[in-house]
Design an enzyme around this catalytic site. Sequence first.
Site, PDB file in Angstrom:
ATOM      1  N   SER A  76      43.813  42.682  38.910  1.00 27.13           N
ATOM      2  CA  SER A  76      43.356  41.876  37.781  1.00 27.13           C
ATOM      3  C   SER A  76      42.504  42.743  36.868  1.00 27.13           C
ATOM      4  CB  SER A  76      42.524  40.696  38.277  1.00 27.13           C
ATOM      5  OG  SER A  76      41.844  40.068  37.210  1.00 27.13           O
TER       6      SER A  76
ATOM      7  N   SER B 219      53.390  29.231  46.474  1.00 30.18           N
ATOM      8  CA  SER B 219      52.975  28.615  45.210  1.00 30.18           C
ATOM      9  C   SER B 219      52.642  29.705  44.192  1.00 30.18           C
ATOM     10  CB  SER B 219      51.744  27.715  45.427  1.00 30.18           C
ATOM     11  OG  SER B 219      50.640  28.489  45.862  1.00 30.18           O
TER      12      SER B 219
ATOM     13  N   LYS C 227      39.090  42.912  43.344  1.00 32.72           N
ATOM     14  CA  LYS C 227      40.138  43.362  42.422  1.00 32.72           C
ATOM     15  C   LYS C 227      39.991  44.860  42.126  1.00 32.72           C
ATOM     16  CE  LYS C 227      42.189  40.384  43.066  1.00 32.72           C
ATOM     17  NZ  LYS C 227      43.617  40.194  43.369  1.00 32.72           N
TER      18      LYS C 227
ATOM     19  N   ILE D 164      52.234  32.519  41.380  1.00 27.36           N
ATOM     20  CA  ILE D 164      52.949  33.762  41.085  1.00 27.36           C
ATOM     21  C   ILE D 164      53.821  34.174  42.261  1.00 27.36           C
ATOM     22  CG2 ILE D 164      52.647  36.238  40.652  1.00 27.36           C
ATOM     23  CD1 ILE D 164      50.122  35.538  39.090  1.00 27.36           C
TER      24      ILE D 164
ATOM     25  N   TYR E  32      34.725  38.387  43.649  1.00 28.14           N
ATOM     26  CA  TYR E  32      36.117  38.433  43.216  1.00 28.14           C
ATOM     27  C   TYR E  32      36.414  39.744  42.480  1.00 28.14           C
ATOM     28  CZ  TYR E  32      40.400  37.247  40.717  1.00 28.14           C
ATOM     29  OH  TYR E  32      41.674  37.265  40.213  1.00 28.14           O
TER      30      TYR E  32
END
Length: 267
Positions: A137, A13, A168, A15, A164
Site C-alpha cells: 500500500s 472476498s 505495509k 481483491i 498498519y
Amino acid sequence: LRGRTAIVTGGSSGIGAATALELARCGARVILATRSARRGEAAASRIRRETGNNQVRFMHLDLASLRSVRAFASTFLRQEPQLHLLINNAGVSAGGITEDGFSLPFQVNHLGHFLLTQLLLERLRSCAPSRVVIVASSAHCAGRLRPESLGRPPSGLFSTFQDYCDSKLANVLHARELATRELGTHVTCYAVHPGFVNTSLFRHAPLWLKPLLLPLAWLLFLDASEGAQVVLDCATQDGLEPLSGRYLTACGPRLPWPAGRDDRLAR
C-alpha cells in the site's frame, strides 16, 4: 494459465476474490487460502460456477496463527505437486494481539505471509518461472520499523494507523529483499499498491472511525475488481522479470518512499 497453480490468501472476498476469479477464468488451478471455511467454500463454489473451472478449492489458513500457517504449508506441499503463483493478499487494518504475541495487523499483513512464503519457496523454485505478488500500500510512506521492537503494537494516539503503515512498509521491504535473494532462481517478486479499494479491510477499525471511513469508501474508492487489476498484471504479464523487487501501481513501477528503499532494513 492452464497447468499452473496459484494460491490467493484472503481469496474469499474483496481483491482476493476478484483476483482468484480472473485467475480461474484464465484456466489456473486456484487455492483460496482463507480463515473462514464457510466463506471460503462459498467463494470457491461461486468461482467454479462462474468460470466453469473445477480446479478451484478452499484450504484453511489463519495468518493470525503461525501454527496455522505451518499446517497450511504442510498440507499444501503434501497434496499439491505444483505452485507457480503466490498472491499474498489477505490483510487487516487494526486489531489486538495474536496468539503468537504480535500485533494482529503486523502478523496478518506481514509476518504470516513472510513465513508462508519461506515455507513454500522451495516449491516455487522447483516450478519456476514462478512469482510472488505481495499486496502492499502507499501507506508504507508513514511506516517506521524498529528491529528491536518488531511486531509489537506502537504507542501513541494514532497507534492503529501506525501499526498498519508499519506492516505495509514491511511488505515493500519483503519484496525488495526476496527479489535480491532469489536472483537467478527464476522466482520473481513484486509489491503492489492496488489503489484505495472498497473492501472489508477496515472491519477491525475502531468504532469511532468507521462512520468516517464507510462514506469515503463508497464515494471515492475503487471496487474490488478494479483494485485486483494491478495484482493480476503482476501475476500474469509477460516480461516483468526485470522489475522483480519493485513497487508497482496501476500507473506502473514507482519508487517507494525512502524507508522502502532501505536495503539494510530490508535484510
